[in-house]
Design a protein around this motif. Structure first.
Motif, PDB file in Angstrom:
ATOM      1  N   ILE A 273      14.793  17.342   6.869  1.00 34.53           N
ATOM      2  CA  ILE A 273      14.625  16.008   6.299  1.00 34.53           C
ATOM      3  C   ILE A 273      13.410  15.583   6.650  1.00 34.53           C
ATOM      4  O   ILE A 273      12.763  14.720   5.927  1.00 34.53           O
ATOM      5  N   ILE A 274      13.046  15.579   8.000  1.00 31.92           N
ATOM      6  CA  ILE A 274      11.772  14.873   8.462  1.00 31.92           C
ATOM      7  C   ILE A 274      10.582  15.297   7.698  1.00 31.92           C
ATOM      8  O   ILE A 274       9.733  14.951   7.548  1.00 31.92           O
ATOM      9  N   ALA A 275      10.605  16.901   7.291  1.00 29.55           N
ATOM     10  CA  ALA A 275       9.574  17.392   6.824  1.00 29.55           C
ATOM     11  C   ALA A 275       9.464  16.938   5.226  1.00 29.55           C
ATOM     12  O   ALA A 275       8.266  16.619   5.047  1.00 29.55           O
ATOM     13  N   LEU A 276      10.704  16.789   4.647  1.00 27.86           N
ATOM     14  CA  LEU A 276      10.566  16.286   3.319  1.00 27.86           C
ATOM     15  C   LEU A 276      10.231  15.093   3.154  1.00 27.86           C
ATOM     16  O   LEU A 276       9.285  14.673   2.353  1.00 27.86           O
ATOM     17  N   VAL A 277      10.529  13.989   4.011  1.00 29.29           N
ATOM     18  CA  VAL A 277      10.130  12.782   4.036  1.00 29.29           C
ATOM     19  C   VAL A 277       8.753  12.709   4.274  1.00 29.29           C
ATOM     20  O   VAL A 277       7.721  11.866   3.648  1.00 29.29           O
ATOM     21  N   ALA A 278       8.131  13.080   5.253  1.00 28.76           N
ATOM     22  CA  ALA A 278       6.897  13.336   5.714  1.00 28.76           C
ATOM     23  C   ALA A 278       5.911  13.932   4.544  1.00 28.76           C
ATOM     24  O   ALA A 278       4.662  13.459   4.386  1.00 28.76           O
ATOM     25  N   ALA A 279       6.355  14.822   3.891  1.00 26.12           N
ATOM     26  CA  ALA A 279       5.482  15.437   2.683  1.00 26.12           C
ATOM     27  C   ALA A 279       5.486  14.620   1.381  1.00 26.12           C
ATOM     28  O   ALA A 279       4.864  14.792   0.409  1.00 26.12           O
ATOM     29  N   GLY A 280       6.470  13.568   1.503  1.00 24.81           N
ATOM     30  CA  GLY A 280       6.708  12.648   0.153  1.00 24.81           C
ATOM     31  C   GLY A 280       7.620  13.398  -0.855  1.00 24.81           C
ATOM     32  O   GLY A 280       7.583  12.684  -1.802  1.00 24.81           O
ATOM     33  N   VAL A 281       8.191  14.231  -0.345  1.00 20.64           N
ATOM     34  CA  VAL A 281       9.239  14.983  -1.313  1.00 20.64           C
ATOM     35  C   VAL A 281      10.306  14.136  -1.481  1.00 20.64           C
ATOM     36  O   VAL A 281      10.923  14.079  -2.742  1.00 20.64           O
TER      37      VAL A 281
END
Length: 291
Positions: A273-281
């Motif tokens: 979740i953190i990775a997807l939010v950080a990537a703007g996905v």
């Protein structure tokens, strides 16, 4: 809300309510990943009435004894020392923290706490806490090369202090991602209780809090024009049936198995979740309710 959405969300609620993975987080994430509106705190609270009905039926003998003994203890001094009457008082005492904080933090629960970054952080942090508690319990139960297994507490050892600590742990679950069962069971393990004892009190403690929350939200929902009653009630029935099966499985699982599969799942999901939010996905406010 469509009937298909209510079916999926009801299944998610029933599958995750009693596992240490956070049902509120999974309802939120299911909506976000599916592109649906956030079902909202009212939907969550009402469908939890379904899962708590499963608790009432599964533990009906225990709950019946507790209510009977507690009621008689109000008029009989002799009954006040009865273990079931005592458990009734401890459930009431343990329910105080979540009642107070639930009313105090209502706006935050329905607003900032539903940010996916908060949810992801809680999944990871509480996952680590559960893992540590699980390892400590396993160490006591198995003993070691130079020490015998250590006796873990039973529910008969539960007192006012431990009941309040359980209650504070339960109150942490007001934040999506924490998990009511995860917080209370790990709190019980840290205090030295057996896995089955910690889980049993966790389920009993949840009954008044969840039913009160559900009825409180139900009152507000009845005055609102934004609730899809048909799908919401359908999801509640689905959550009840699924939840009952999960309780029966989970009570058998914890008697011999470790919580580590849930721990690794929580950490992995939080990182994703953190990775997807950080990537703007994924937006941290994805699928938030508009009404």
């Amino acid at each position: 809300m469509s009937w298909f959405e209510s079916l999926i969300l009801g299944l998610v609620q029933g599958l995750t309510e009693f596992l240490p993975v956070s049902s509120s987080a999974h309802l939120r994430l299911t909506a976000a990943f599916s592109g649906w509106h956030d079902p909202g705190a009212a939907f969550t609270a009402i469908t939890q009435i379904g899962t708590e009905a499963a608790v009432l039926i599964y533990f009906r003998k225990d709950i019946g004894r507790i209510i009977s003994a507690w009621t008689r203890s109000l008029a009989s001094r002799e009954m006040r020392g009865n273990p079931d009457a005592r458990m009734g008082w401890l459930v009431i005492i343990g329910s105080i923290p979540i009642g107070v904080l639930g009313l105090t933090l209502k706006d935050q629960i329905e607003g900032p706490f539903r940010d996916l970054r908060v949810t992801a952080t809680m999944l990871i942090v509480v996952g680590v806490v559960i893992g540590i508690a699980d390892r400590l319990a396993a160490r006591d139960e198995q003993g070691g090369r130079h020490r015998a297994p250590k006796r873990r507490k039973e529910l008969d050892d539960l007192g006012v202090r431990d009941g309040l600590i359980y209650g504070l742990c339960q109150a942490m679950a007001l934040v999506p991602g924490v998990s009511r069962s995860g917080a209370t069971i790990s709190g019980g393990l840290f205090m030295g209780y057996r896995r089955e004892a910690a889980a049993r009190y966790s389920f009993l403690l949840a009954v008044p809090a969840v039913l009160a929350s559900g009825l409180f939200e139900l009152k507000d929902a009845m005055e609102s024009d934004h609730v899809s009653w048909g799908p919401t009630l359908f999801a509640t029935v689905i959550a009840f049936g699924t939840g009952y099966v999960v309780i029966a499985w989970f009570m058998k699982f914890i008697s011999t198995k470790s919580f580590m599969p849930f721990v690794w799942y929580r950490i992995a999901l939080g990182i994703v979740i953190i990775a997807l939010v950080a990537a703007g996905v994924l937006s941290p406010h994805a699928a938030e309710s508009s009404g």
